[in-house]
Design a protein around this motif. Structure first.
Motif, PDB file in Angstrom:
ATOM      1  N   GLU A  30      -9.555   4.276  -0.226  1.00 47.68           N
ATOM      2  CA  GLU A  30      -8.324   5.041  -0.378  1.00 47.68           C
ATOM      3  C   GLU A  30      -7.417   4.919   0.845  1.00 47.68           C
ATOM      4  O   GLU A  30      -6.193   4.954   0.724  1.00 47.68           O
ATOM      5  N   ASP A  31      -8.030   4.783   2.027  1.00 50.12           N
ATOM      6  CA  ASP A  31      -7.254   4.694   3.260  1.00 50.12           C
ATOM      7  C   ASP A  31      -6.730   3.280   3.532  1.00 50.12           C
ATOM      8  O   ASP A  31      -5.879   3.088   4.405  1.00 50.12           O
ATOM      9  N   ASN A  32      -7.262   2.292   2.795  1.00 49.69           N
ATOM     10  CA  ASN A  32      -6.867   0.892   3.015  1.00 49.69           C
ATOM     11  C   ASN A  32      -6.554   0.237   1.675  1.00 49.69           C
ATOM     12  O   ASN A  32      -7.155  -0.775   1.302  1.00 49.69           O
ATOM     13  N   TYR A  33      -5.586   0.846   0.971  1.00 50.04           N
ATOM     14  CA  TYR A  33      -5.344   0.417  -0.403  1.00 50.04           C
ATOM     15  C   TYR A  33      -4.927  -1.049  -0.493  1.00 50.04           C
ATOM     16  O   TYR A  33      -5.318  -1.751  -1.428  1.00 50.04           O
ATOM     17  N   LEU A  34      -4.158  -1.537   0.465  1.00 56.23           N
ATOM     18  CA  LEU A  34      -3.689  -2.921   0.402  1.00 56.23           C
ATOM     19  C   LEU A  34      -4.818  -3.920   0.590  1.00 56.23           C
ATOM     20  O   LEU A  34      -4.678  -5.100   0.260  1.00 56.23           O
ATOM     21  N   GLN A  35      -5.955  -3.453   1.113  1.00 50.49           N
ATOM     22  CA  GLN A  35      -7.104  -4.340   1.332  1.00 50.49           C
ATOM     23  C   GLN A  35      -8.252  -4.067   0.360  1.00 50.49           C
ATOM     24  O   GLN A  35      -9.366  -4.573   0.543  1.00 50.49           O
ATOM     25  N   THR A  36      -7.992  -3.292  -0.694  1.00 54.70           N
ATOM     26  CA  THR A  36      -9.092  -2.900  -1.580  1.00 54.70           C
ATOM     27  C   THR A  36      -9.782  -4.085  -2.231  1.00 54.70           C
ATOM     28  O   THR A  36     -11.014  -4.088  -2.365  1.00 54.70           O
ATOM     29  N   TRP A  37      -9.027  -5.087  -2.636  1.00 51.77           N
ATOM     30  CA  TRP A  37      -9.659  -6.225  -3.296  1.00 51.77           C
ATOM     31  C   TRP A  37     -10.561  -6.990  -2.337  1.00 51.77           C
ATOM     32  O   TRP A  37     -11.591  -7.520  -2.727  1.00 51.77           O
ATOM     33  N   GLU A  38     -10.166  -7.033  -1.075  1.00 52.64           N
ATOM     34  CA  GLU A  38     -11.019  -7.671  -0.074  1.00 52.64           C
ATOM     35  C   GLU A  38     -12.308  -6.872   0.124  1.00 52.64           C
ATOM     36  O   GLU A  38     -13.396  -7.438   0.237  1.00 52.64           O
ATOM     37  N   ILE A  39     -12.167  -5.545   0.182  1.00 54.98           N
ATOM     38  CA  ILE A  39     -13.334  -4.679   0.377  1.00 54.98           C
ATOM     39  C   ILE A  39     -14.291  -4.801  -0.804  1.00 54.98           C
ATOM     40  O   ILE A  39     -15.507  -4.954  -0.621  1.00 54.98           O
ATOM     41  N   ILE A  40     -13.753  -4.747  -2.020  1.00 54.01           N
ATOM     42  CA  ILE A  40     -14.592  -4.856  -3.216  1.00 54.01           C
ATOM     43  C   ILE A  40     -15.258  -6.227  -3.280  1.00 54.01           C
ATOM     44  O   ILE A  40     -16.440  -6.349  -3.633  1.00 54.01           O
TER      45      ILE A  40
END
Length: 310
Positions: A30-40
């Protein structure tokens, strides 16, 4: 601290089924929405996600969604399943956080070791869910929940995004929710795989059921299931549980919503990307055409950067 460093710190405890690590992993998204796909993407490379069964529960305010979920989860919990619950709450207009009302009503479930509850702020997202719902589901699948239940915010007839996010969608109705003509409204009625008439102990419940069955007959929806339950008296939930378990097998084999889910997920991501951009955009001496070009340029720049990083 960058998200990569936080992720590496959380991963060992996350793998060890630590619920605090799960909560922090969701917050990281939630705090890094622009990087969510990288995190997932990284999470999927580190952990094989479970083929969890995702159930959506929706309905108008006051029909008893939270009490229904509490009773249903008790069945799953007693069967030894690990259950993850996502409650989409209205956002505070001041802090942007969730009101946590549903979590208070489900307090008894928090004592179960195999039940996890997370309240998520809608943050103004339309459709009854939140923009990060797909990512949160992915995290909970990686954590290893057998069943994931999502309760929508309860906004009404336009609340249909839950259909794309979940394998099965339950629409909760109540005999005391108003004029029976409400049954005939499109949108939310069409997305339901199953209709749950709650508060069946009320005097006018039989008439309400008759209206509902007549509506389904008129729409040739013979494949739609209807169940009557009473959360107050704890009646009818075993039949709902049995139907859901049989539906679990069907959806895990067919997975008919996958292509629709992909489209909806990308749409949600782009909407949130544009929303974030516009929040800090100055409209001084700018016309609509210039704004549109700037938005397109921003999206192309973001995608180019993501492509370079990947």
């Amino acid at each position: 601290m960058q998200w990569e460093e936080k992720y590496e710190q959380l991963l060992p405890k996350f793998k060890a089924q630590n619920k605090t690590a799960l909560a922090k992993m969701i917050s990281l998204l939630e705090d890094n929405y622009l990087q969510t796909w990288e995190i997932i993407s990284r999470l999927h490379s580190d952990i094989q996600p479970k083929n969890s069964y995702v159930i959506g529960v929706t309905g108008s305010p006051g029909v008893g969604k939270s009490s229904f979920i509490s009773r249903l989860v008790s069945f799953y919990s007693n069967k030894g399943q690990n259950i993850g619950i996502i409650l989409i709450d209205p956002s505070s207009p001041f802090s942007g956080g969730a009101f946590l009302g549903d979590r208070v009503r489900m307090f008894d479930l928090t004592n179960s070791s195999n039940v996890y509850i997370r309240s998520i702020a809608s943050r103004g997202a339309m459709g009854g869910v939140c923009n990060s719902i797909y990512d949160i589901i992915d995290v909970m699948k990686a954590f290893g929940f057998d069943t994931i239940i999502i309760e929508t915010v309860g906004t009404g007839q336009s609340e249909i995004d839950i259909f794309y996010a979940c394998d099965t969608t339950l629409l909760i109705l109540s005999p005391d929710s108003g004029d029976e003509i409400q049954i005939y409204k499109a949108g939310i009625m069409e997305i339901a795989d199953c209709y749950i008439v709650n508060k069946i102990d009320l005097p006018n419940s039989k008439r309400f059921l008759m209206y509902l069955e007549n509506y389904l007959d008129s729409q040739n929806k013979d494949d739609k299931k209807v169940f009557s339950v009473s959360s107050t008296e704890n009646k009818g939930f075993e039949k709902v549980y049995e139907w859901l378990e049989s539906s679990r097998k069907y959806f895990q084999i067919h997975n008919s919503k996958e292509n629709l889910r992909k489209k909806s997920r990308v749409k949600n991501y782009l909407f949130h990307l544009i929303e974030n951009f516009l929040e800090g955009y100055s409209l001084e001496d700018q016309d609509t055409d210039s704004l549109k070009k700037d938005v397109i340029a921003f999206i192309c720049e973001e995608e180019e950067e993501n492509g370079t990083q990947n």
